[in-house]
Design a protein around this motif. Structure first.
Motif, PDB file in Angstrom:
ATOM      1  N   GLN A 486       5.870 -16.004  -4.020  1.00 21.78           N
ATOM      2  CA  GLN A 486       4.930 -17.104  -4.196  1.00 21.78           C
ATOM      3  C   GLN A 486       3.483 -16.600  -4.187  1.00 21.78           C
ATOM      4  N   PRO A 487       2.569 -17.318  -4.858  1.00 21.15           N
ATOM      5  CA  PRO A 487       1.167 -16.891  -4.907  1.00 21.15           C
ATOM      6  C   PRO A 487       0.564 -16.726  -3.513  1.00 21.15           C
ATOM      7  N   LEU A 488      -0.330 -15.768  -3.400  1.00 20.68           N
ATOM      8  CA  LEU A 488      -1.012 -15.476  -2.145  1.00 20.68           C
ATOM      9  C   LEU A 488      -2.486 -15.829  -2.295  1.00 20.68           C
ATOM     10  N   SER A 489      -3.048 -16.400  -1.237  1.00 22.37           N
ATOM     11  CA  SER A 489      -4.427 -16.891  -1.308  1.00 22.37           C
ATOM     12  C   SER A 489      -5.454 -15.803  -1.062  1.00 22.37           C
ATOM     13  N   ASN A 490      -5.180 -14.951  -0.085  1.00 23.78           N
ATOM     14  CA  ASN A 490      -6.184 -13.949   0.286  1.00 23.78           C
ATOM     15  C   ASN A 490      -5.483 -12.764   0.947  1.00 23.78           C
ATOM     16  N   LEU A 491      -4.792 -12.014   0.158  1.00 18.07           N
ATOM     17  CA  LEU A 491      -4.006 -10.901   0.683  1.00 18.07           C
ATOM     18  C   LEU A 491      -4.913  -9.786   1.183  1.00 18.07           C
ATOM     19  N   ALA A 492      -4.558  -9.236   2.335  1.00 17.86           N
ATOM     20  CA  ALA A 492      -5.249  -8.077   2.889  1.00 17.86           C
ATOM     21  C   ALA A 492      -4.206  -7.032   3.253  1.00 17.86           C
ATOM     22  N   VAL A 493      -4.532  -5.778   2.991  1.00 16.69           N
ATOM     23  CA  VAL A 493      -3.652  -4.667   3.339  1.00 16.69           C
ATOM     24  C   VAL A 493      -4.397  -3.770   4.320  1.00 16.69           C
ATOM     25  N   THR A 494      -3.747  -3.478   5.436  1.00 23.52           N
ATOM     26  CA  THR A 494      -4.320  -2.592   6.446  1.00 23.52           C
ATOM     27  C   THR A 494      -3.372  -1.432   6.670  1.00 23.52           C
ATOM     28  N   VAL A 495      -3.900  -0.213   6.591  1.00 21.64           N
ATOM     29  CA  VAL A 495      -3.074   0.955   6.860  1.00 21.64           C
ATOM     30  C   VAL A 495      -3.372   1.433   8.276  1.00 21.64           C
ATOM     31  N   THR A 496      -2.307   1.688   9.020  1.00 20.11           N
ATOM     32  CA  THR A 496      -2.404   2.152  10.405  1.00 20.11           C
ATOM     33  C   THR A 496      -1.530   3.383  10.556  1.00 20.11           C
ATOM     34  N   SER A 497      -2.016   4.352  11.284  1.00 16.62           N
ATOM     35  CA  SER A 497      -1.215   5.540  11.565  1.00 16.62           C
ATOM     36  C   SER A 497      -0.406   5.312  12.835  1.00 16.62           C
ATOM     37  N   LEU A 498       0.905   5.512  12.752  1.00 20.36           N
ATOM     38  CA  LEU A 498       1.763   5.439  13.929  1.00 20.36           C
ATOM     39  C   LEU A 498       1.882   6.797  14.600  1.00 20.36           C
ATOM     40  N   SER A 499       1.116   7.752  14.112  1.00 23.28           N
ATOM     41  CA  SER A 499       1.090   9.095  14.685  1.00 23.28           C
ATOM     42  C   SER A 499      -0.312   9.369  15.225  1.00 23.28           C
ATOM     43  N   PRO A 500      -0.418  10.009  16.383  1.00 20.48           N
ATOM     44  CA  PRO A 500      -1.758  10.344  16.889  1.00 20.48           C
ATOM     45  C   PRO A 500      -2.444  11.434  16.089  1.00 20.48           C
ATOM     46  N   TYR A 501      -1.747  12.011  15.117  1.00 18.43           N
ATOM     47  CA  TYR A 501      -2.285  13.156  14.397  1.00 18.43           C
ATOM     48  C   TYR A 501      -2.895  12.790  13.041  1.00 18.43           C
ATOM     49  N   VAL A 502      -2.861  11.508  12.686  1.00 20.53           N
ATOM     50  CA  VAL A 502      -3.578  11.035  11.506  1.00 20.53           C
ATOM     51  C   VAL A 502      -4.577   9.984  11.962  1.00 20.53           C
ATOM     52  N   LEU A 503      -5.828  10.206  11.656  1.00 24.71           N
ATOM     53  CA  LEU A 503      -6.895   9.291  12.035  1.00 24.71           C
ATOM     54  C   LEU A 503      -7.313   8.501  10.806  1.00 24.71           C
ATOM     55  N   VAL A 504      -7.277   7.198  10.920  1.00 23.17           N
ATOM     56  CA  VAL A 504      -7.656   6.330   9.803  1.00 23.17           C
ATOM     57  C   VAL A 504      -9.147   6.041   9.904  1.00 23.17           C
ATOM     58  N   ARG A 505      -9.913   6.548   8.938  1.00 27.82           N
ATOM     59  CA  ARG A 505     -11.364   6.337   8.917  1.00 27.82           C
ATOM     60  C   ARG A 505     -11.732   5.037   8.209  1.00 27.82           C
ATOM     61  N   GLN A 506     -10.990   4.715   7.192  1.00 26.67           N
ATOM     62  CA  GLN A 506     -11.204   3.450   6.468  1.00 26.67           C
ATOM     63  C   GLN A 506      -9.825   2.958   6.061  1.00 26.67           C
ATOM     64  N   GLY A 507      -9.389   1.868   6.656  1.00 31.31           N
ATOM     65  CA  GLY A 507      -8.003   1.447   6.464  1.00 31.31           C
ATOM     66  C   GLY A 507      -7.821   0.028   5.999  1.00 31.31           C
ATOM     67  N   SER A 508      -8.841  -0.597   5.428  1.00 32.82           N
ATOM     68  CA  SER A 508      -8.736  -1.997   5.010  1.00 32.82           C
ATOM     69  C   SER A 508      -8.892  -2.131   3.498  1.00 32.82           C
ATOM     70  N   PHE A 509      -8.081  -3.015   2.936  1.00 34.22           N
ATOM     71  CA  PHE A 509      -8.139  -3.308   1.500  1.00 34.22           C
ATOM     72  C   PHE A 509      -8.052  -4.826   1.355  1.00 34.22           C
ATOM     73  N   ALA A 510      -9.162  -5.461   1.010  1.00 35.77           N
ATOM     74  CA  ALA A 510      -9.196  -6.900   0.777  1.00 35.77           C
ATOM     75  C   ALA A 510      -8.737  -7.159  -0.654  1.00 35.77           C
ATOM     76  N   VAL A 511      -7.470  -7.448  -0.798  1.00 35.23           N
ATOM     77  CA  VAL A 511      -6.889  -7.607  -2.134  1.00 35.23           C
ATOM     78  C   VAL A 511      -7.349  -8.899  -2.773  1.00 35.23           C
ATOM     79  N   GLY A 512      -7.404 -10.000  -1.973  1.00 32.55           N
ATOM     80  CA  GLY A 512      -7.794 -11.298  -2.506  1.00 32.55           C
ATOM     81  C   GLY A 512      -6.601 -12.081  -3.007  1.00 32.55           C
ATOM     82  N   PRO A 513      -6.822 -13.120  -3.823  1.00 36.01           N
ATOM     83  CA  PRO A 513      -5.709 -13.935  -4.316  1.00 36.01           C
ATOM     84  C   PRO A 513      -4.895 -13.189  -5.367  1.00 36.01           C
ATOM     85  N   LEU A 514      -3.582 -13.412  -5.323  1.00 30.42           N
ATOM     86  CA  LEU A 514      -2.673 -12.817  -6.301  1.00 30.42           C
ATOM     87  C   LEU A 514      -1.634 -13.849  -6.703  1.00 30.42           C
ATOM     88  N   VAL A 515      -1.491 -14.060  -7.998  1.00 36.10           N
ATOM     89  CA  VAL A 515      -0.403 -14.905  -8.474  1.00 36.10           C
ATOM     90  C   VAL A 515       0.873 -14.075  -8.514  1.00 36.10           C
TER      91      VAL A 515
END
Length: 934
Positions: A486-515
Motif C-alpha cells: 500500500q502507498p506510504l506517506s512519508n517513508l524513512a530509512v535508518t541504517v544502524t550497525s548491530l556491531s560495535p565495529y561499524v560506526l554510522v556517521r550519517q544513517g538517515s534517508f528521508a524517502v518521502g511518499p511512495l506509491v
C-alpha cells in the motif's frame, strides 16, 4: 469452510518405512553438504558477446580443446529472452554447460575458462541433498486430527476466504513423486498440450512432458527414485488433495503441483535442481518450492537462475532454511529473491536443529508434520525438518496469488512476511529474535489483510566498492528502496550497525511518499559508515535497515552483513593493486578462494589466479600454502601476527607486514622446513614507482640444524586478459626479471623481479604441458614439482612457445644456521609496455637499495674513491666474483659488468653530472653506495 472428510493417519506400511528408506533415524538430522559434480562446468559469456557464437571466440575454443571438452551446449536452450524494460532481468542464453573428462579437476577447468577473458564466470555445478528429518512416529497419537500445523497457521480459516485455484501451479523441485497416490493423483498439473505419444507436440524441447520431467536422468518420468520419498512428502504438505475424504489436506487446497525430479535413479544421472527451476519458470509455475540445499559459498550461476525465475518470470521462490542448528548462510535459501523458511515446533518455538540467520524471512511448523508417504497409494507419515516447513509456505503463497491476482512475486513474498504472527517473545525464541524471520506463517492474515505496507531495499552500492573493509575505512552506501504494497506517506530509512565495529556517521534517508511499486535512492546523500580501529580479524558486521512510516504506523527491518578486517591487506597506492594474505599468499587465499581482491592493474580485471610463497630444502621438505596434487591446497604456514597496513608508513606510501611460520620438521615427519617468516610489503603512488609492489621476507631458522640448501620463491599463475593460451615467459638476466605477456596482443606485461638475497632462480611453467612433463599442473602441484621449479637455477626461465603459463621466481640462499636469519626480496610488476616494465624494474631495484634497509657499506669492506669524481671511480670489493651495476636516480640501469678481481674501475665519463647508485652483488651479499659525478 470446514473439511467434510475426516483427517486420519493410515499406519499401513509404517513399520516397513525405515527399512525402505535405508537410513537410521539419527542420521537424518545431520547437516547436508553440497558437492562438486565431476566432469561438468557452467560458464556465462560476458554481456559484450551476447550476439557472438562461442565458435567465433578463439580464446574460448582454444581452452575447450585443451580441456578435451565436448561440443559446447547452451545450458537453457529454451529460456526466453529478458524483457528490455525489466531491471535486473537475466539473459540465460549466455549460459553454457561444458562437459569435460571426469579425470580433469573441475576447479582447474574453471580457471582455464575464466582466463579466456570472454566469460563473466566459470563455476562448478553442485549437487545439493534433500533436507529430510523424521520425528517420533508415535507422537501422532497425541495430536487431535493429525495435522496440528493447519491450526497453527490458520489454514482452515484461510480456506473460508479462498481455496486456491487449479490455475495456480506449485513446482515441487525435488526427488520425484508417486502419480497414483490417493492424495496426489488429482493434484498433478498435467501438460495437455503434449500427450504421451512420442512427439514433442508443444515444441518446447521436451518430448511427452505430460506429468513433469526428470532433470536428473533427462526423461519424462518424474516418478520418485528408488528408496526416496522426499518429493512425495514435500508435495503432500503443499498440495495434497483437500476435502476429498481421504488422508490429509494440502495448504494450497485446489492449487496443483508440478513434479520436477532432480535426483537420479541411474548411475549416469546428475543433480538437476537449477535446470528444473528454469523449466518451472518457463512453464508458468507461479510458485517454486526448493526443499533442499546446503551451507556453502555464493554461486553467481545459481543466483542468475533464481533471478531468471523471480524477475523474468515473476515466480515466488520458497526454500528451506536448513537443519543445521547454526547461524549461517544456507543456499539456495539465502539467495536474493528467495523466501527463506525456518522450522518451528508445535509450540511455535524454534526447532533445535533449525538454521537461523538474518536471511530467514519467516518460520513455519516443521516438526511432526503429517504428510503423504508414497510407498503405497494410501500411506502417510509424520516427518520433520525445514523441508516440510517450506511447502506449507508455498501452499500459502498459492492462496495469496489466488486472493490477490495482481500481486507480483515480490509483493506476494512481502504479504507473507508482513502477515506473520510475531513469536520472538516465546521462551525458545527470545535468543533468536531477528534471525527466525518476521514470525510464524499466518495464512488467514495473508489472504485477508489487504491494507499491509511493505518497502524493501532492493539494491545497494558501496563506495569504494570492495569485498571487505579494513579498520579506519570510510565508506558511502547508496540504497535503492521500493514500496511493494500500500502507498506510504512519508517513508524513512535508518541504517544502524548491530556491531560495535561499524560506526554510522550519517544513517538517515528521508524517502518521502511512495506509491505502490515506486522506487527511490539516496544517491545525493548516501549513508556514511566508518570501520572502527581495533576491529577483530574477519569480523562480520550486521547492518539493520529500519523502514518506517509514522503516518501509517508501518515499521519493518531488513539486514545485511559486511565483512571487516579480513586476513589480508590490499596494497593499491599505485597502478598495481595487490592482495597479500597473512600467510604468504598473493591475490587470494588459495586457488578458487574468494578471500582476497586479487591482483589488478589500473582497476582492470583480475590478473592472477593464484600466487604464494614457496620455501624448500628438498623435494620432500617444502612449505607453502598454494595448490597441491590432491585437488586441494597445502596449509603449512600459520599466522603469528596478521597482515596489516601501517597507519603511518615510514618508507613508502603504503607498508604492510605480517609474521607467520610453518611447523618444525620433527612434528611433520620431515615434510616442512621449519622457519619463521617476517613478511613486509611496500607500495608507492608516484612514477616511476607506481607499477610495482615490493615483497620482502626475513626467514629465521627454527630448527636445530643448518638449512642447506635453502630455496625461496614466488609461484605466480597469471591470468592476463585476452587469449589465455597465447602467453610467453621471458627472462632478463641483467635485471633478474622474469615476465609474461601475450606476443600477439601485448597489452600488458606482468612479472616478478629478484631484488635481494642469494642467487636468483627462475622457472617457467607450461600450464598446458602433457602429463609426461616435469611439471604437470593439470593434476596439481606436488612438493617435488615445487622443489624442481625452485632449484633449477635459470635454465628453464623462459617459454618461447605460446601457451598458458605460470612462473616461479626465486633465490637460493646461503646455508642458514640455527636461529640465524636471512633476507630475500622481490618486486611484483605490471605495465602496459615492455619499456615501462623495464623502467619499473630499474626503479624497484634502485628504490629498494636507496630506501629500504640494506647492509651498511662501512662495515662491508667496499670502497669507492674518489667520490665525487669527474671521470673514473676506483672500486675495492670485499668479495669476488661480483656484479657491479650503475643506476640513475630514477632507477634506470646504465651499465652492468662482472668483476673477478678485488679491484676495478668505474668509467663515468659518458654520464652527465649528477647522483648515481652503484650496486655490488656478490654470492652472499649485496651493497650499494651513492656516487656523485661532477
Amino acid at each position: 469452510m470446514r473439511l467434510s472428510g475426516t483427517l486420519f493417519w493410515r499406519q499401513a506400511g509404517f513399520a516397513l518405512c525405515l527399512l525402505v528408506l535405508g537410513l537410521p533415524l539419527a542420521s537424518w538430522g545431520q547437516a547436508p553438504q553440497k558437492t562438486v559434480q565431476a566432469g561438468r562446468v557452467v560458464i556465462k559469456l560476458a554481456p559484450a558477446y551476447v550476439a557472438t557464437a562461442p565458435s567465433a571466440l578463439p580464446a574460448l575454443q582454444a581452452a575447450l580443446r585443451h580441456l578435451a571438452a565436448e561440443p559446447l551446449q547452451r545450458k537453457f536452450p529454451h529460456s526466453t529472452p529478458p524483457p528490455t524494460d525489466l531491471p535486473g532481468a537475466v539473459d540465460l542464453a549466455l549460459v553454457y554447460e561444458v562437459r569435460i573428462p571426469v579425470n580433469i579437476p573441475v576447479e582447474e577447468a574453471c580457471r582455464q575458462l575464466q582466463k579466456t577473458g570472454v566469460v563473466e564466470y566459470a563455476e562448478p555445478l553442485y549437487y545439493y541433498p534433500p533436507l529430510l528429518q523424521t520425528s517420533d512416529p508415535l507422537a501422532d497419537s497425541t495430536r487431535a486430527g493429525g495435522q496440528y500445523h493447519l491450526k497453527n497457521i490458520r489454514a482452515y480459516r484461510a480456506w473460508d476466504v479462498t481455496q486456491g485455484d487449479t490455475a495456480i501451479t506449485i513446482a515441487i523441485v525435488d526427488g520425484g513423486t508417486r502419480l497414483t497416490h490417493e492424495d496426489l493423483a488429482s493434484q498433478v498439473q498435467r501438460n495437455r498440450r503434449d500427450l504421451p505419444d512420442g512427439l514433442d507436440n508443444d515444441q518446447d524441447g521436451y518430448v511427452d512432458n505430460y506429468t513433469g520431467w526428470d532433470f536428473a536422468d533427462n526423461d519424462n518420468d518424474p516418478v520418485r527414485e528408488a528408496n526416496s520419498v522426499h518429493g512425495i512428502l514435500v508435495a503432500g504438505c503443499a498440495a495434497a488433495a483437500t476435502n476429498n475424504a481421504k488422508g490429509i489436506a494440502g495448504v494450497g487446497y485446489r492449487c496443483r503441483f508440478l513434479p520436477l525430479k532432480i535426483y537420479s535413479s541411474t548411475r549416469t544421472g546428475s543433480f538437476g535442481g537449477y535446470e528444473a527451476i528454469v523449466y518451472a519458470a518457463d512453464h508458468g509455475c507461479q510458485i517454486i518450492n526448493l526443499s533442499w540445499g546446503a551451507p556453502g559459498g555464493f554461486s553467481r550461476f545459481e543466483q542468475d537462475v533464481i533471478k531468471y525465475a523471480a524477475i523474468n518470470h515473476d515466480a515466488v521462490i520458497i526454500a528451506a532454511a536448513g537443519n543445521t542448528g547454526a547461524d549461517l548462510d544456507f543456499y539456495p535459501a539465502s539467495y536474493e529473491h528467495v523466501v527463506s523458511v525456518a522450522t518451528l515446533t508445535p509450540s511455535d518455538e524454534r526447532s533445535t536443529n533449525a538454521t537461523f540467520s538474518r536471511r530467514v524471512d519467516l518460520s513455519a511448523p516443521g516438526t511432526q508434520i503429517l504428510t503423504t508417504f508414497g510407498n503405497t497409494d494410501t500411506d502417510y507419515i509424520a516427518v520433520g525438518g525445514s523441508s516440510f516447513a517450506a511447502p506449507l509456505v508455498a501452499g500459502a503463497a498459492g492462496l495469496v496469488r489466488t486472493r490477490f491476482p495482481r500481486y507480483n512475486a515480490a509483493q506476494v513474498a512481502a504479504q507473507l512476511r508482513r502477515t506473520t504472527d510475531n513469536i520472538d517473545a516465546l521462551p525458545g525464541n527470545a535468543a533468536y529474535a531477528g534471525r527466525i524471520g518476521s514470525g510464524r506463517l499466518n495464512a488467514l492474515r495473508a489472504v485477508t489483510e489487504a491494507n499491509q505496507h511493505s518497502a524493501r531495499i532492493i539494491g545497494r552500492t558501496y563506495s569504494p566498492a570492495r569485498r571487505s573493509y579494513a579498520p579506519g575505512d570510510t565508506l558511502r552506501l547508496t540504497v535503492q528502496v521500493q514500496n511493494l504494497l500500500q502507498p506510504l506517506s512519508n517513508l524513512a530509512v535508518t541504517v544502524t550497525s548491530l556491531s560495535p565495529y561499524v560506526l554510522v556517521r550519517q544513517g538517515s534517508f528521508a524517502v518521502g511518499p511512495l506509491v505502490t511499486l515506486e522506487q527511490r535512492a539516496n544517491s545525493t546523500a548516501p549513508f556514511r559508515l566508518t570501520v572502527a580501529a581495533g576491529t577483530p580479524l574477519n569480523t562480520k558486521a550486521v547492518l539493520r535497515y529500519r523502514l518506517q512510516d509514522a503516518a501509517t504506523g508501518y515499521q519493518e527491518d531488513q539486514y545485511e552483513t559486511v565483512l571487516l578486517n579480513p586476513d589480508y591487506v590490499v596494497l593499491n597506492a599505485g597502478n598495481l593493486a595487490l592482495t597479500l594474505t597473512s600467510r604468504g599468499n598473493i591475490g587470494y587465499d588459495g586457488l578458487g578462494s574468494d578471500a582476497g581482491e586479487g591482483v589488478s592493474y589500473r582497476q582492470g580485471p583480475p590478473l592472477l589466479a593464484e600466487g604464494g610463497l614457496l620455501i624448500a630444502t628438498s623435494a620432500t621438505r617444502v612449505s607453502d600454502n598454494v595448490r597441491n596434487e590432491r585437488r586441494g591446497a597445502d596449509t603449512d604456514f600459520w599466522t603469528l601476527t596478521r597482515a596489516q597496513l601501517r597507519a603511518q608508513p615510514l618508507r613508502a606510501d603504503q607498508e604492510a607486514n605480517s609474521l607467520f611460520q610453518d611447523s618444525l620438521p620433527s612434528l611433520t615427519r620431515g615434510r616442512t622446513v621449519g622457519v619463521r617468516v617476517r613478511q613486509h610489503a611496500y607500495a608507492w603512488a608516484a612514477a616511476p614507482h607506481h607499477n610495482y609492489v615490493i615483497l620482502e621476507y626475513r626467514l629465521t631458522n627454527l630448527t636445530a640444524d643448518t638449512l642447506k640448501p635453502l630455496h625461496v620463491g614466488l609461484f605466480m599463475d597469471w591470468d592476463l586478459p585476452g587469449e589465455a593460451s597465447r602467453n610467453v615467459v621471458a627472462w632478463d638476466g641483467a635485471r633478474r626479471l622474469q615476465y609474461l605477456f601475450d606476443p600477439a596482443a601485448p597489452r600488458l606485461y606482468t612479472g616478478v623481479q629478484h631484488l635481494a638475497g642469494g642467487q636468483p632462480s627462475a622457472y617457467a611453467i607450461n600450464n598446458q604441458a602433457p602429463a609426461s612433463s616435469p611439471v604437470y599442473l593439470a593434476n596439481g602441484f606436488s612438493s617435488a614439482e615445487k622443489f624442481m621449479t625452485l632449484s633449477s637455477g635459470t635454465q628453464q626461465a623462459q617459454l618461447t612457445t605460446e601457451t598458458d603459463a605460470s612462473q616461479v621466481t626465486g633465490a637460493v640462499l646461503p646455508p642458514l644456521a640455527p636461529a640465524d636469519s636471512a633476507l630475500v626480496a622481490f618486486a611484483v610488476l605490471a605495465a602496459p609496455t615492455l619499456t615501462q616494465l623495464e623502467t619499473a624494474a630499474a626503479a624497484a631495484a634502485t628504490r629498494y637499495q636507496q630506501v629500504l634497509p640494506v647492509r651498511p657499506v662501512r662495515s662491508a669492506g667496499l670502497m669507492v674513491y674518489p667520490n665525487p669524481t669527474n671521470r673514473f671511480a676506483q672500486l675495492i670489493l670485499p668479495q669476488v666474483p661480483a656484479t657491479v651495476e650503475v643506476f640513475s636516480v630514477v632507477g634506470q640501469l646504465l651499465s652492468s659488468q662482472l668483476v673477478t678481481a678485488p679491484q676495478a674501475q668505474l668509467d663515468l665519463r659518458a654520464c652527465p653530472a649528477g647522483l648515481y647508485i652503484v650496486r655490488v652483488q656478490t654470492q652472499n651479499q649485496h651493497y650499494s653506495v651513492r656516487v656523485e659525478k661532477q
